[in-house]
Design a protein around this motif. Structure first.
Motif, short mmCIF file in Angstrom:
data_model
loop_
_atom_site.label_atom_id
_atom_site.label_comp_id
_atom_site.label_asym_id
_atom_site.label_seq_id
_atom_site.Cartn_x
_atom_site.Cartn_y
_atom_site.Cartn_z
N SER A 114 13.19 25.64 0.85
CA SER A 114 14.01 25.39 -0.34
C SER A 114 13.23 24.68 -1.46
O SER A 114 13.76 24.47 -2.54
N GLY A 115 12.01 24.30 -1.20
CA GLY A 115 11.22 23.59 -2.21
C GLY A 115 10.41 22.46 -1.61
O GLY A 115 10.48 22.22 -0.40
N THR A 116 9.67 21.79 -2.45
CA THR A 116 8.80 20.71 -1.98
C THR A 116 9.43 19.35 -2.26
O THR A 116 9.87 19.09 -3.37
N LEU B 96 0.84 -1.19 0.00
CA LEU B 96 0.00 0.00 0.00
C LEU B 96 0.88 1.25 0.00
O LEU B 96 1.55 1.54 0.99
N PRO B 97 0.90 1.96 -1.10
CA PRO B 97 1.78 3.13 -1.18
C PRO B 97 1.22 4.35 -0.43
O PRO B 97 0.03 4.67 -0.56
N ASP B 98 2.05 4.98 0.35
CA ASP B 98 1.71 6.23 1.04
C ASP B 98 2.60 7.34 0.50
O ASP B 98 3.76 7.11 0.16
N LEU B 99 2.06 8.53 0.45
CA LEU B 99 2.79 9.67 -0.08
C LEU B 99 3.03 10.69 1.02
O LEU B 99 2.11 11.06 1.74
N LEU B 100 4.26 11.11 1.13
CA LEU B 100 4.63 12.15 2.09
C LEU B 100 5.17 13.35 1.32
O LEU B 100 6.08 13.21 0.51
N THR B 101 4.59 14.50 1.59
CA THR B 101 5.05 15.74 0.95
C THR B 101 5.49 16.71 2.04
O THR B 101 4.75 16.95 2.99
N LEU C 213 3.24 17.97 5.04
CA LEU C 213 3.88 18.66 6.15
C LEU C 213 4.51 19.96 5.66
O LEU C 213 4.93 20.05 4.50
N TYR C 214 4.58 20.91 6.57
CA TYR C 214 5.10 22.23 6.23
C TYR C 214 6.22 22.53 7.23
O TYR C 214 5.98 22.58 8.44
N GLU C 215 7.41 22.69 6.69
CA GLU C 215 8.56 22.88 7.57
C GLU C 215 8.62 24.32 8.09
O GLU C 215 8.50 25.26 7.31
N ILE C 216 8.79 24.43 9.39
CA ILE C 216 8.91 25.76 10.01
C ILE C 216 10.15 25.78 10.89
O ILE C 216 10.34 24.91 11.74
N GLU C 217 10.99 26.79 10.66
CA GLU C 217 12.12 27.00 11.56
C GLU C 217 11.71 28.04 12.59
O GLU C 217 11.38 29.17 12.25
#
Lengths: 223, 149, 353
Positions: free
Chosen positions: A163-165, A153-158, B26-30
């Protein structure tokens, strides 16, 4: 619920066997060397033979097609449903491992995709390895299926960083050991029935699963 | 990229996108902050920090204030620099709660201990990848629920 | 060939028809009320049952609950839960168990177990007004701003017919047991003579505050001392549902021995999932008897959970009491007498016949 289930189940069994006994009365004098019920529950129909199966039950129901590519190798496709909320379309091959007058042993490997619609969605690639042991005795075919199923079962983490995604995938594993114990019956060479008890331990070993039952109708023939 | 490859990559993307089980964003916060106690108050001990969403999403009655998503322990009062990953789908706003572990037992105000101060601050400027806060621990033995909203 | 096939199907048909008939539950009427105790029937009241509404359970908890249902029930957990949380289902469960009365809990825990409103419980109470007893609750998650309004709502609910007590769960509702800001709730219980049921111990539900100040009954001692007119019923005996072991049992027993306004309730900790060997419930029942506090133990199950759970939990508890050597008088007190005394309820003769 238990009462209703008991009556329904008992009724199905009685109706099936009454029909079977009538069919038995009209059977041809020569026994069937191979028949749809055996090919369906024991797997691996001979070269050029096919069998189509519809098994309805609780919680699992199945549609299955098998075609003999050679005397040992079978192509098969299968759609399994669990209470209309979990589906497994699969494609695979079967290999006849042993065949004698009263024994047929088949190994099968199938691969496909899992779709589950529930509080927790489960979707992903799915594979199964199983063995079918059938013991044909005239029209009756007691059989046993043992299998192991694996879904990923694939899960996606973003992660949104300054500096970017970044995205990354991870896989969870779902294991389902499987067992079916049943009895097939040949109404004729081309038509058969089966009744089986299934135990699919979905999500083993961390879960509890209830056993189920199915009643199947099988049609077979030569191409 | 040939047309066939492009079509294949697109098809693969569609298949995978349609087959995600859990999607976590998730959203990175320093966080650049300062933890303090009121002048003259005892300040020895580690500081336990809990990062909360200020408001947790939920339909109707299920919406509620606060919802912890990360905890940290820092050496003591003073400047703090922490990077946290904020769960974008769980809520909005950012709250920092902290308490001073004066007796070093890791428990906030164990029975008989009444001197471990706590504090809470709603961080201004959210959402942004770099935020600052100032947290003063002045309320003894209370959880975040007594300080917010 | 005909001969060979002739009798076998008939025999099979007969056998299967017989088994189908045997599977019919053709019992005449409902099971007898009460618990069989050495040939005598003792009335039973389950003080801890949850009505509810699946739509008011947070998503993470729905997933958690679905994962706890056996496959394939969990595939349609909503249907399963909706069925079991209805008042008619709860009544059916207690009837099957031979239980006469039931406490129905309201709860406002939007972060963990969800919301079962006072209004919902009030509606459910009308389904069996002589046998259902309501425990009201209140929101505490906006306490700094909504405290007075929530307390007024609680008082108003407690004045409605059928409401006999207050239900709180510090760990699920996220407020410290020792925080004086929330003591006005205990004051309401004391002034209106409505006992307070408090969840103690950890909890398996997602989002629970598992820290000691929210779970350890030791932290209640200040409130227990400060409100001697309030009755505190410590639910689950401070059980650690995460590690499946006793954590607060001795504290609960000490509090009950020390303070006359403390009662104990052993629900959920003895379920098949929380106490797989059954040893922990037996130990709890034994320890409470050894401590001489059987007059402070109020029976509850924490059902309905799943069909048959209410009955099964009662059977486990009765077995644990028998194992620990409870007398008939002690068992009668635990099963119904203490509830009747604490909540001012009269148990009718038909509760055990």
């Amino acid at each position: 619920m238990n009462v209703r289930f008991g009556v329904t189940f008992g009724g199905c069994v009685i109706a099936t066997l009454l029909g079977a006994s009538e069919a038995a009365a009209a059977e041809p004098r020569t026994p069937f060397p191979a028949h749809a019920a055996l090919d369906a529950v024991g797997g691996s129909p001979a070269k050029g033979a096919y069998v189509l199966s519809a098994q309805g039950g609780w919680p699992f129901s199945f549609l299955r097609a098998q075609v003999g590519l050679s005397d040992r190798i079978t192509l098969q496709s299968e759609l399994e449903s669990a209470v209309g909320r979990r589906y497994r379309p699969m494609l695979g091959i079967g290999v006849r491992l042993a065949e004698a007058t009263h024994v047929r042993l088949t190994g099968e490997f199938l691969a496909g995709w899992l779709f589950q619609r529930s509080e927790e969605y489960r979707r992903g690639p799915n594979g199964e390895l199983r063995f079918r042991l059938a013991i044909p005795v005239r029209r009756f075919v007691p059989y046993l299926v043992l299998g192991t199923r694996h879904a990923f079962l694939p899960d996606l983490l973003t992660i949104e960083r300054a500096s970017g995604t970044e995205t990354s995938w991870s896989l969870r594993h779902e294991w389902t050991p499987w067992a079916t114990l049943g009895l097939g019956f040949a109404i004729s060479r081309g038509i058969g029935l089966d009744l089986g008890i299934n135990y699919g331990w979905v999500g083993a070993p961390d879960t509890i699963a209830l056993p189920g039952v199915h009643l199947g109708l099988h049609f077979g023939g030569d191409r | 990229m040939s047309r066939a490859r492009f079509v294949f990559a697109g098809a693969l993307g569609v298949v995978l996108a349609g087959c995600v089980n859990e999607e976590t964003r998730l959203y990175e916060i320093e966080l650049d902050g300062k933890v303090a106690v009121p002048d003259g108050a005892p300040s020895a001990g580690a500081v336990h920090l809990a990062f909360h969403v200020a408001k947790t999403f939920g339909e109707g009655d299920l919406e509620h204030p606060l919802g912890v998503f990360e905890t940290r322990t820092v050496a003591g009062v003073g400047p703090v620099r922490e990077t946290v990953l904020y769960p974008l789908d769980e809520g909005e706003g950012l709250v920092v709660y902290g308490w001073l572990d004066s007796d070093g037992d890791g428990v906030h105000c164990a029975p008989g201990q009444t001197e471990e101060p706590a504090g809470l601050v709603k961080v201004a400027g959210f959402p942004a990848h770099a935020l600052s806060f100032s947290l003063t621990l002045r309320a003894p033995c209370v959880g975040p629920e007594s300080l917010y909203p | 060939m005909k001969r060979r096939f002739g009798k076998a199907p008939l025999a099979l048909v007969s056998a299967l028809a017989l088994s189908a008939l045997v599977s019919l539950d053709v019992g005449c009427g409902a099971p007898p009320r009460g618990v069989d105790w050495n040939g005598k029937r003792l009335p039973a009241i389950d003080m801890h049952l949850h009505p509810g509404d699946w739509d008011h359970v947070p998503e993470d908890t729905r997933k958690f609950l679905a994962s706890r249902f056996p496959f394939p029930i969990g595939l349609d957990a909503e249907a399963a839960a909706k069925g079991s949380l209805l008042p008619e289902s709860i009544l059916g469960e207690i009837d099957d168990a031979g239980i006469w009365g039931a406490g129905l809990f309201a709860i406002y825990a939007p972060r963990t177990v969800g919301v079962a409103s006072n209004e919902l419980v009030a509606e459910d109470l009308t389904f069996a007004p002589d046998r259902f007893f309501g425990l009201a609750s209140l929101r505490v998650d906006r306490w700094t701003t909504d405290r007075d309004a929530e307390l007024d709502r609680l008082k108003s609910t407690l004045s409605r017919p059928g409401f006999v007590g207050i239900k709180l769960a510090h760990a699920h509702q996220h407020f410290r047991m020792d925080d004086p800001a929330f003591f006005p709730i205990y004051e309401v219980g004391a002034s209106l003579g409505k006992p307070l049921y408090l969840h103690t111990g950890t909890s398996p539900f997602p989002g629970t505050s598992q820290e000691p100040a929210y779970t350890d009954p030791t932290y209640l001692e200040t409130a227990i001392q400060q409100f001697p007119a309030a009755t505190f019923i410590l639910g689950h005996l401070g059980y650690d549902f995460e590690q499946k072991r006793h954590a607060g049992l001795e504290t609960c027993i000490r509090l009950a021995k020390t303070y006359p306004n403390v009662f104990l309730e052993p629900s959920a900790l003895g379920s098949a999932s929380s106490d797989p060997t059954g040893a922990n419930l037996k130990e709890a029942m034994r320890r409470m008897r050894e401590a001489g506090i059987t007059d402070r133990v109020v029976y509850g199950s924490d059902g309905p959970q799943s069909p048959g759970f209410v009955k099964g939990y009662l059977e486990r508890t009765v077995a644990a009491m028998k194992d620990a050597g409870y007398t008939e008088q002690e068992a009668a007190a635990v099963l119904a007498g203490n509830f009747a005394r604490v909540f001012g309820v009269t148990v009718p003769a038909e509760a055990a016949e």
